[in-house]
Structure formats: structure tokens, C-alpha cells
Design a protein around this motif. Structure first.
Motif, PDB file in Angstrom:
ATOM      1  N   ARG A   1     -42.790 -55.211  46.395  1.00  0.00           N
ATOM      2  CA  ARG A   1     -43.496 -54.414  47.386  1.00  0.00           C
ATOM      3  C   ARG A   1     -43.888 -55.223  48.621  1.00  0.00           C
ATOM      4  N   ASP A   2     -44.452 -56.417  48.385  1.00  0.00           N
ATOM      5  CA  ASP A   2     -44.928 -57.229  49.510  1.00  0.00           C
ATOM      6  C   ASP A   2     -43.767 -57.769  50.341  1.00  0.00           C
ATOM      7  N   LEU A   3     -42.694 -58.140  49.656  1.00  0.00           N
ATOM      8  CA  LEU A   3     -41.517 -58.654  50.366  1.00  0.00           C
ATOM      9  C   LEU A   3     -40.940 -57.558  51.263  1.00  0.00           C
ATOM     10  N   ASN A   4     -40.870 -56.349  50.716  1.00  0.00           N
ATOM     11  CA  ASN A   4     -40.388 -55.206  51.495  1.00  0.00           C
ATOM     12  C   ASN A   4     -41.230 -55.038  52.760  1.00  0.00           C
ATOM     13  N   ALA A   5     -42.542 -55.115  52.594  1.00  0.00           N
ATOM     14  CA  ALA A   5     -43.440 -54.966  53.742  1.00  0.00           C
ATOM     15  C   ALA A   5     -43.210 -56.078  54.762  1.00  0.00           C
ATOM     16  N   ALA A   6     -43.044 -57.315  54.265  1.00  0.00           N
ATOM     17  CA  ALA A   6     -42.858 -58.451  55.169  1.00  0.00           C
ATOM     18  C   ALA A   6     -41.577 -58.295  55.988  1.00  0.00           C
ATOM     19  N   ILE A   7     -40.505 -57.817  55.343  1.00  0.00           N
ATOM     20  CA  ILE A   7     -39.239 -57.624  56.060  1.00  0.00           C
ATOM     21  C   ILE A   7     -39.414 -56.566  57.146  1.00  0.00           C
ATOM     22  N   ASN A   8     -40.147 -55.480  56.795  1.00  0.00           N
ATOM     23  CA  ASN A   8     -40.401 -54.434  57.787  1.00  0.00           C
ATOM     24  C   ASN A   8     -41.210 -54.964  58.966  1.00  0.00           C
ATOM     25  N   ILE A   9     -42.221 -55.755  58.657  1.00  0.00           N
ATOM     26  CA  ILE A   9     -43.079 -56.296  59.716  1.00  0.00           C
ATOM     27  C   ILE A   9     -42.260 -57.155  60.658  1.00  0.00           C
TER      28      ILE A   9
ATOM     29  N   LEU B   1     -43.668 -64.004  52.842  1.00  0.00           N
ATOM     30  CA  LEU B   1     -42.866 -64.140  54.042  1.00  0.00           C
ATOM     31  C   LEU B   1     -41.582 -63.344  53.884  1.00  0.00           C
ATOM     32  N   SER B   2     -41.046 -62.905  55.021  1.00  0.00           N
ATOM     33  CA  SER B   2     -39.871 -62.024  54.958  1.00  0.00           C
ATOM     34  C   SER B   2     -38.640 -62.751  54.413  1.00  0.00           C
ATOM     35  N   ASP B   3     -38.658 -64.088  54.376  1.00  0.00           N
ATOM     36  CA  ASP B   3     -37.496 -64.764  53.779  1.00  0.00           C
ATOM     37  C   ASP B   3     -37.716 -65.085  52.297  1.00  0.00           C
ATOM     38  N   GLY B   4     -38.711 -64.459  51.700  1.00  0.00           N
ATOM     39  CA  GLY B   4     -38.842 -64.532  50.256  1.00  0.00           C
ATOM     40  C   GLY B   4     -39.872 -65.528  49.745  1.00  0.00           C
ATOM     41  N   ILE B   5     -40.443 -66.351  50.616  1.00  0.00           N
ATOM     42  CA  ILE B   5     -41.452 -67.312  50.167  1.00  0.00           C
ATOM     43  C   ILE B   5     -42.767 -66.573  49.897  1.00  0.00           C
TER      44      ILE B   5
ATOM     45  N   GLY C   1     -41.665 -62.440  59.245  1.00  0.00           N
ATOM     46  CA  GLY C   1     -42.718 -61.443  59.113  1.00  0.00           C
ATOM     47  C   GLY C   1     -43.620 -61.866  57.973  1.00  0.00           C
ATOM     48  N   VAL C   2     -44.919 -61.691  58.135  1.00  0.00           N
ATOM     49  CA  VAL C   2     -45.862 -62.114  57.098  1.00  0.00           C
ATOM     50  C   VAL C   2     -46.677 -60.912  56.639  1.00  0.00           C
ATOM     51  N   ASP C   3     -46.675 -60.682  55.320  1.00  0.00           N
ATOM     52  CA  ASP C   3     -47.514 -59.629  54.756  1.00  0.00           C
ATOM     53  C   ASP C   3     -48.635 -60.297  53.981  1.00  0.00           C
ATOM     54  N   LEU C   4     -49.872 -59.953  54.330  1.00  0.00           N
ATOM     55  CA  LEU C   4     -51.007 -60.567  53.639  1.00  0.00           C
ATOM     56  C   LEU C   4     -51.491 -59.644  52.539  1.00  0.00           C
TER      57      LEU C   4
END
Ligand SMILES: [Zn+2]
Length: 383
Positions: free
Chosen positions: A349-357, A193-197, A182-185
Motif C-alpha cells: 500500500r505505501d509503495l503504491n502511494a509513494a509511486i503515485n506521489i 520511497l518510490s524505488d522500494g526502500i 516520491g516519499v510516503d510517510l
């Protein structure tokens, strides 16, 4: 099974003085055809003129005999392009509606298209009908088995020439990785990225933005039509081009990395990400970057046989806890860390969003029974 895809290759072109003149003439004639088509498009009237006919080259050439001096294939192509445009304009099933056609003038970016076999490519030259052999720089060759469709010759406002060759070729499958992401911009961090990058937003874009503003101020003070104004205009165009090139280069790196490393990529529908309203200044710049990001992902996923999932714009990806699903309705933009009041998780915050996405995207894909996604998820469970 191999499937065929359309793909384009863009090369820088270096015409000599005579060729530049010929190209300018062709751009001009093509523009005349386009504008004549726009004229007839605008003459549409429900009662008196319900079916406007688009003028062909032979209609126009009576009044403008100089149209015969350029390749008629380009003129016919322009007319076909306009007919296709108007078909799309009235297509009721089209998701994003097209705007009314604009008149083109000689200060815009110029382009014309030639169908195959009106052009021919060798190692470092392209032969264009009525223009001749023009030097090009081939940094990435067209595959041997590709079938040529057309080429588009263009000139940008900074005076550079390009040719973009459209071919039909076999889809080249990248190696399967069986990974979903999942990618949060965002603005500070360009992509999480949802794996922490986390991919930082490069500073050079902001720096240039200030320079551009300064130069545009200079330009506005110059006298209309003066030599100095022209010089200054060219400078501004060049800076625009440099910024656009850098941004596109950076985005290409990011999107290529994504399609190389993941089989299923989930992103949010970016137009409504809400955050842009709070950054009015940066808004337009980031708007452009985001649509570029999505565009590139779309076609690269098609090229390499990967899956792109765009999730619903109303899903509160940054306000939901990615572990237990609790919603923090009062989350502010300034809160960089998400703290869950239910399960106690603290997460960026962004990582949380990416995991949700990622979770929502994969869910949606399984519901629509995409076999590719299902097998990919299966594979990751086995590990
Ligand atoms: Zn929680």
C-alpha cells in the motif's frame, strides 16, 4: 553560478557560574523588552490606538534602569525582531498565518540574539558582548568564506546552553544524481520511497513515550513548589529533551540521505493525511515528526540546490493504482496491500502511494516548467 544562502550552525555552550548569572540577567532583560512590545501590540484598537508604537530601550530604561546592565545590542535586536514579527503578522500574502504574540516567562526556553560584530568565535570559545569568552564545543566548523550575521544564545528547560550562529555562505552543490523520488510517510513504516526502500519507525520513540507518561503522572502527584516536584520536573524535561533529540537525529539522517541521493523529492502535504485521525494517541507525536521532516527537507534542498515538491493534499495517493490509475474508493486503513481490480496488480500500500506521489509531483513540476526537473527527467529517460 554560485548563489548565497543563509545557514546556521548550533553549538553546545558551557558558561561558568559568573557567566551563567550574566546570561540569566540578559535573558530576563530581553524578556522585559519582548513583553513590553507584546503589551503595546495588544493595545491596538482600530479607533483609539490604530498605530501602537513599540517601546525602545530608551523608553523602558527610565523606569527600569537595570536594563543598562546588559548589552544594549541584544535589547535593540529583540525590539527589531518584534517589529519583524508584527510585520509578518499583518502580511496578507503570508500563507500560514501567525498566532498572536505570547508573553514569555522565566520557565520557558530562554534566548537572546546578538548581531555581528558583537560576538567573535575562535577554536573552542565564543566572545559575547558583556558576557566574555564562553567555552563552546565546535563539532562542525563555519566555512572560511562565510559572512557572520548574528548569533542566538539559548537555554532550554533542561538547563543546557546553546549558541546558534547564523551566516551567509555560498551554496554547496551536492553531486547531481538525476534521480527523482516520491516519499510516503506513515506510522508503522516511517517512510516508503518510490524505488522500494522502506525506512522503519524506530521503536525507541514508543518506549520512551510510555516512560514519559509514567513520569508525568509522578510529577502531577508532587506538591506545588516543593523540592521534590522541582527535581521531578527537571527529570521530565530531560526525558522530553532526550526524546526530541533522538527523533531529530533520526529525521536528520533520513532527510540528509534523501537530499544526497535524489535531485527531485516529492512529498505529500502532510497535515491532512487523514490517517492521523485514526491514531489519536500517536497523533501529536507524529504530527511533530512530520512537520520536522518537511522543515528539514525544505532547508536542506535549499542548501544543496535540490528541488522539493509538495503535492496537493486532496490527491488520493493511496487509493489510486500506480499502474493503470483505477481508484479503489473502499480502501481501508487496515488494508496493507493494494489490489487493483482493473489491471490485477498487487502491491504494498505505501509503495503504491509513494509511486503515485512521485508521478504526480514530477508532472506538476514539469507543468510549472521547472527547468531543473525537466533536465533531470530527460536524463533518467536516456539511461
Ligand atoms: Zn491497476
Amino acid at each position: 553560478m554560485m548563489s548565497l544562502i543563509k545557514r546556521s550552525y548550533k553549538y553546545r555552550m558551557y558558561p561558568n557560574k559568573t557567566q551563567e548569572e550574566l546570561l540569566a540577567k540578559t535573558f530576563g532583560c530581553v524578556r522585559v523588552v519582548w513583553n513590553a512590545c507584546v503589551d503595546s501590540f495588544n493595545s491596538y484598537d482600530k479607533e483609539t490606538n490604530p498605530n501602537p508604537k513599540f517601546p525602545t530601550k530608551s523608553d523602558l530604561v527610565i523606569e527600569k534602569p537595570w536594563l543598562n546592565e546588559v548589552s544594549s545590542a541584544t535589547l535593540q535586536q529583540k525590539q527589531r525582531d518584534f517589529i519583524e514579527f508584527s510585520r509578518q503578522y499583518f502580511n496578507k500574502n503570508r500563507k500560514e498565518k501567525l498566532g498572536k504574540p505570547n508573553y514569555k516567562n522565566k520557565h520557558d526556553n530562554q534566548s537572546f540574539r546578538l548581531p555581528f560584530p558583537k560576538f567573535k568565535i575562535t577554536n573552542n570559545k565564543i566572545r559575547i558582548e558583556k558576557i566574555g569568552w564562553v567555552k563552546i564545543v565546535i563539532d562542525r566548523g563555519v566555512p572560511d568564506n562565510a559572512r557572520f550575521i548574528s548569533c542566538t544564545v539559548s537555554k532550554n528547560r533542561a538547563g543546557q546552553y546553546f549558541v546558534s550562529v547564523l551566516v551567509e555562505t555560498e551554496q554547496c552543490y551536492e553531486q547531481k544524481t538525476s534521480k527523482t523520488v516520491g516519499v510516503d510517510l506513515g506510522i508503522k513504516t516511517l517512510a516508503t520511497l518510490s524505488d522500494g526502500i522502506a525506512v522503519e519507525n524506530p521503536h525507541f520513540l514508543c518506549e520512551n513515550q510510555a516512560k514519559l507518561k509514567r513520569m508525568q503522572r509522578h510529577l502531577s502527584r508532587k506538591k506545588l513548589g516543593s523540592n521534590r516536584r522541582n527535581k521531578c520536573r527537571l527529570k521530565v524535561s530531560r526525558l522530553h529533551r532526550d526524546i526530541a533529540n533522538k527523533r531529530s537525529w533520526y529525521m536528520h539522517n533520513l532527510t540528509t540521505m534523501l537530499v544526497n541521493n535524489y535531485d527531485v523529492i516529492c512529498i505529500e502535504n502532510l497535515n491532512a493525511s487523514g490517517m492521523l485521525q485514526n491514531h489519536k494517541l500517536a497523533g501529536s507525536v507524529y504530527d511533530a515528526s512530520f512537520s520536522m521532516f518537511r522543515n528539514q527537507l525544505e532547508y536542506k534542498c535549499r542548501w544543496y540546490g535540490k528541488e522539493l515538491i509538495v503535492i496537493d493534499r486532496f490527491y488520493p495517493s493511496s487509493k489510486t493504482c500506480s499502474r493503470c490509475g483505477w481508484k479503489n474508493k473502499d480502501l481501508k486503513l487496515s488494508d496493507r496491500t493494494f489490489v487493483c481490480k482493473d489491471c490485477g496488480m498487487e502491491i504494498d500500500r505505501d509503495l503504491n502511494a509513494a509511486i503515485n506521489i512521485q508521478a504526480v509531483g514530477v508532472d506538476a513540476a514539469i507543468r510549472t516548467q521547472s527547468s531543473r526537473v525537466a533536465s533531470c527527467v530527460e536524463a533518467s529517460k536516456m539511461e
